[in-house]
Design a protein around this motif. Structure first.
Motif, PDB file in Angstrom:
ATOM      1  N   THR A 140       0.816  -1.215   0.000  1.00  0.00           N
ATOM      2  CA  THR A 140       0.000   0.000   0.000  1.00  0.00           C
ATOM      3  C   THR A 140       0.849   1.264   0.000  1.00  0.00           C
ATOM      4  O   THR A 140       0.387   2.322  -0.435  1.00  0.00           O
ATOM      5  CB  THR A 140      -0.928   0.037   1.228  1.00  0.00           C
ATOM      6  OG1 THR A 140      -0.134  -0.068   2.416  1.00  0.00           O
ATOM      7  CG2 THR A 140      -1.937  -1.102   1.183  1.00  0.00           C
ATOM      8  N   ALA A 141       2.099   1.169   0.482  1.00  0.00           N
ATOM      9  CA  ALA A 141       2.960   2.341   0.529  1.00  0.00           C
ATOM     10  C   ALA A 141       4.419   1.921   0.654  1.00  0.00           C
ATOM     11  O   ALA A 141       4.726   0.804   1.076  1.00  0.00           O
ATOM     12  CB  ALA A 141       2.575   3.232   1.701  1.00  0.00           C
ATOM     13  N   MET A 143       2.314   6.302  -1.985  1.00  0.00           N
ATOM     14  CA  MET A 143       1.113   5.532  -1.657  1.00  0.00           C
ATOM     15  C   MET A 143       0.524   4.942  -2.933  1.00  0.00           C
ATOM     16  O   MET A 143       0.370   5.652  -3.939  1.00  0.00           O
ATOM     17  CB  MET A 143       0.103   6.425  -0.942  1.00  0.00           C
ATOM     18  CG  MET A 143       0.601   6.847   0.436  1.00  0.00           C
ATOM     19  SD  MET A 143      -0.395   8.105   1.192  1.00  0.00           S
ATOM     20  CE  MET A 143       0.700   9.497   1.098  1.00  0.00           C
ATOM     21  N   TYR A 144       0.184   3.642  -2.878  1.00  0.00           N
ATOM     22  CA  TYR A 144      -0.242   2.905  -4.063  1.00  0.00           C
ATOM     23  C   TYR A 144      -1.674   2.407  -3.933  1.00  0.00           C
ATOM     24  O   TYR A 144      -2.169   2.172  -2.835  1.00  0.00           O
ATOM     25  CB  TYR A 144       0.677   1.695  -4.277  1.00  0.00           C
ATOM     26  CG  TYR A 144       2.131   2.064  -4.419  1.00  0.00           C
ATOM     27  CD1 TYR A 144       2.612   2.618  -5.597  1.00  0.00           C
ATOM     28  CD2 TYR A 144       3.029   1.869  -3.378  1.00  0.00           C
ATOM     29  CE1 TYR A 144       3.944   2.965  -5.732  1.00  0.00           C
ATOM     30  CE2 TYR A 144       4.370   2.211  -3.503  1.00  0.00           C
ATOM     31  CZ  TYR A 144       4.825   2.754  -4.683  1.00  0.00           C
ATOM     32  OH  TYR A 144       6.137   3.105  -4.809  1.00  0.00           O
ATOM     33  N   ASN A 145      -2.313   2.174  -5.103  1.00  0.00           N
ATOM     34  CA  ASN A 145      -3.631   1.546  -5.126  1.00  0.00           C
ATOM     35  C   ASN A 145      -3.458   0.028  -5.218  1.00  0.00           C
ATOM     36  O   ASN A 145      -2.333  -0.484  -5.133  1.00  0.00           O
ATOM     37  CB  ASN A 145      -4.501   2.110  -6.257  1.00  0.00           C
ATOM     38  CG  ASN A 145      -3.913   1.861  -7.638  1.00  0.00           C
ATOM     39  OD1 ASN A 145      -3.095   0.964  -7.832  1.00  0.00           O
ATOM     40  ND2 ASN A 145      -4.315   2.664  -8.590  1.00  0.00           N
ATOM     41  N   GLU A 174      -0.820   6.550  -6.199  1.00  0.00           N
ATOM     42  CA  GLU A 174      -1.967   7.388  -5.846  1.00  0.00           C
ATOM     43  C   GLU A 174      -1.524   8.771  -5.393  1.00  0.00           C
ATOM     44  O   GLU A 174      -2.127   9.767  -5.762  1.00  0.00           O
ATOM     45  CB  GLU A 174      -2.787   6.735  -4.726  1.00  0.00           C
ATOM     46  CG  GLU A 174      -3.578   5.525  -5.169  1.00  0.00           C
ATOM     47  CD  GLU A 174      -4.723   5.875  -6.098  1.00  0.00           C
ATOM     48  OE1 GLU A 174      -5.480   6.817  -5.817  1.00  0.00           O
ATOM     49  OE2 GLU A 174      -4.844   5.194  -7.135  1.00  0.00           O
ATOM     50  N   SER A 175      -0.483   8.816  -4.558  1.00  0.00           N
ATOM     51  CA  SER A 175      -0.004  10.102  -4.062  1.00  0.00           C
ATOM     52  C   SER A 175       1.392   9.942  -3.483  1.00  0.00           C
ATOM     53  O   SER A 175       1.832   8.831  -3.175  1.00  0.00           O
ATOM     54  CB  SER A 175      -0.963  10.671  -3.004  1.00  0.00           C
ATOM     55  OG  SER A 175      -1.155   9.763  -1.959  1.00  0.00           O
ATOM     56  N   ASN A 189      -1.284  14.394  -5.150  1.00  0.00           N
ATOM     57  CA  ASN A 189      -2.081  13.208  -5.480  1.00  0.00           C
ATOM     58  C   ASN A 189      -2.106  12.973  -6.992  1.00  0.00           C
ATOM     59  O   ASN A 189      -1.550  13.763  -7.761  1.00  0.00           O
ATOM     60  CB  ASN A 189      -3.498  13.279  -4.873  1.00  0.00           C
ATOM     61  CG  ASN A 189      -4.367  14.342  -5.512  1.00  0.00           C
ATOM     62  OD1 ASN A 189      -4.049  14.911  -6.549  1.00  0.00           O
ATOM     63  ND2 ASN A 189      -5.488  14.626  -4.869  1.00  0.00           N
ATOM     64  N   LYS A 190      -2.735  11.880  -7.417  1.00  0.00           N
ATOM     65  CA  LYS A 190      -2.703  11.501  -8.828  1.00  0.00           C
ATOM     66  C   LYS A 190      -3.457  12.491  -9.718  1.00  0.00           C
ATOM     67  O   LYS A 190      -3.249  12.504 -10.924  1.00  0.00           O
ATOM     68  CB  LYS A 190      -3.238  10.082  -9.017  1.00  0.00           C
ATOM     69  CG  LYS A 190      -4.709   9.911  -8.753  1.00  0.00           C
ATOM     70  CD  LYS A 190      -5.121   8.473  -8.994  1.00  0.00           C
ATOM     71  CE  LYS A 190      -6.595   8.281  -8.743  1.00  0.00           C
ATOM     72  NZ  LYS A 190      -6.979   6.897  -8.991  1.00  0.00           N
ATOM     73  N   GLU A 212      -7.376   9.264   3.386  1.00  0.00           N
ATOM     74  CA  GLU A 212      -6.075   8.617   3.233  1.00  0.00           C
ATOM     75  C   GLU A 212      -5.362   8.939   1.926  1.00  0.00           C
ATOM     76  O   GLU A 212      -4.153   9.082   1.905  1.00  0.00           O
ATOM     77  CB  GLU A 212      -6.235   7.096   3.332  1.00  0.00           C
ATOM     78  CG  GLU A 212      -6.604   6.628   4.707  1.00  0.00           C
ATOM     79  CD  GLU A 212      -6.801   5.140   4.762  1.00  0.00           C
ATOM     80  OE1 GLU A 212      -5.873   4.449   5.221  1.00  0.00           O
ATOM     81  OE2 GLU A 212      -7.871   4.675   4.347  1.00  0.00           O
ATOM     82  N   ASP A 213      -6.093   9.041   0.830  1.00  0.00           N
ATOM     83  CA  ASP A 213      -5.442   9.287  -0.458  1.00  0.00           C
ATOM     84  C   ASP A 213      -5.583  10.739  -0.937  1.00  0.00           C
ATOM     85  O   ASP A 213      -5.292  11.047  -2.079  1.00  0.00           O
ATOM     86  CB  ASP A 213      -5.952   8.318  -1.519  1.00  0.00           C
ATOM     87  CG  ASP A 213      -7.444   8.427  -1.759  1.00  0.00           C
ATOM     88  OD1 ASP A 213      -8.098   9.292  -1.148  1.00  0.00           O
ATOM     89  OD2 ASP A 213      -7.960   7.636  -2.568  1.00  0.00           O
ATOM     90  N   THR A 222      -8.086  12.445  -1.771  1.00  0.00           N
ATOM     91  CA  THR A 222      -9.088  12.742  -2.795  1.00  0.00           C
ATOM     92  C   THR A 222     -10.212  13.591  -2.224  1.00  0.00           C
ATOM     93  O   THR A 222     -10.903  14.284  -2.962  1.00  0.00           O
ATOM     94  CB  THR A 222      -9.666  11.453  -3.413  1.00  0.00           C
ATOM     95  OG1 THR A 222     -10.177  10.629  -2.354  1.00  0.00           O
ATOM     96  CG2 THR A 222      -8.600  10.696  -4.187  1.00  0.00           C
TER      97      THR A 222
END
Length: 182
Positions: free
Chosen positions: A52-53, A80-82, A88-89, A115-116, A159-160, A162
């Motif tokens: 996840t990160a 940070m990953y999806n 993601e960010s 972020n993305k 968390e991300d 968005t």
């Protein structure tokens, strides 16, 4: 013979005077053992077998005091990953502190999150509340989006990043006209 007895007497006195206080020795030993240091740090975080990160830092210092915590005084960067390992960010700061028992994180000094969507957050301080699963700040924040620049004091974000909310907005805000969309 007298010389030998005198020498043995001096040695006995010297040996008896070299006694250490056990508690002082234990206190000194615990202070030495209470810190772990690391260089060129890379930490992978995962949930359910998925990354996840990824945290990268030039150095870290782990204090084993109660409560235990980890310091990043030379900067850190978190990716940070999806679910498909898409980025993601990213988050960077010059200083960070992680409380091991609570899972809370405190970042300071030039904190930047991108972020993305290309939105960028700049602030002096950003914290992670592990119980509420939110990032928050009480400091001045700047958010730059592809279409706007926002400024204010205080922030809450998911968390991300968005979903973000500036608690006290300052300056002009562009609001899209809902009638122009029809």
């Amino acid at each position: 013979m007298i010389k030998r007895l005198f020498l043995l007497f001096i040695i006995a006195i010297a040996a008896a005077s070299c006694e250490n206080d056990i508690q002082a020795v234990m206190d000194l030993d615990s202070k030495k053992a209470a810190t772990e240091n690391g260089q060129d740090i890379v930490v992978l975080f995962s949930q359910g077998g998925r990354v996840t990160a990824r945290l990268v830092a030039p150095s870290m210092e782990r204090k084993l005091d109660k409560p235990p915590f980890v310091l990043f005084n030379s900067g850190l960067k978190v990716f940070m990953y999806n679910d498909t390992l898409g980025l993601e960010s990213t988050l960077s700061a010059k200083k960070g502190k992680y409380l091991e028992d609570d899972g809370d994180v405190f970042l300071s000094d030039s904190v930047i999150v991108i972020n993305k969507k290309g939105e960028r957050l700049d602030t002096k301080e950003l914290n992670w509340d592990s119980k509420r699963k939110i990032f928050y700040s009480r400091e001045e924040v700047f958010i730059k989006t592809p279409t706007d620049s926002l400024h204010g004091w205080g922030l809450e974000a998911n968390e991300d990043f968005t979903v973000k909310k500036i608690l006290k907005v300052s300056g002009p805000i562009t609001v899209e006209d809902s009638t122009s969309l029809q």
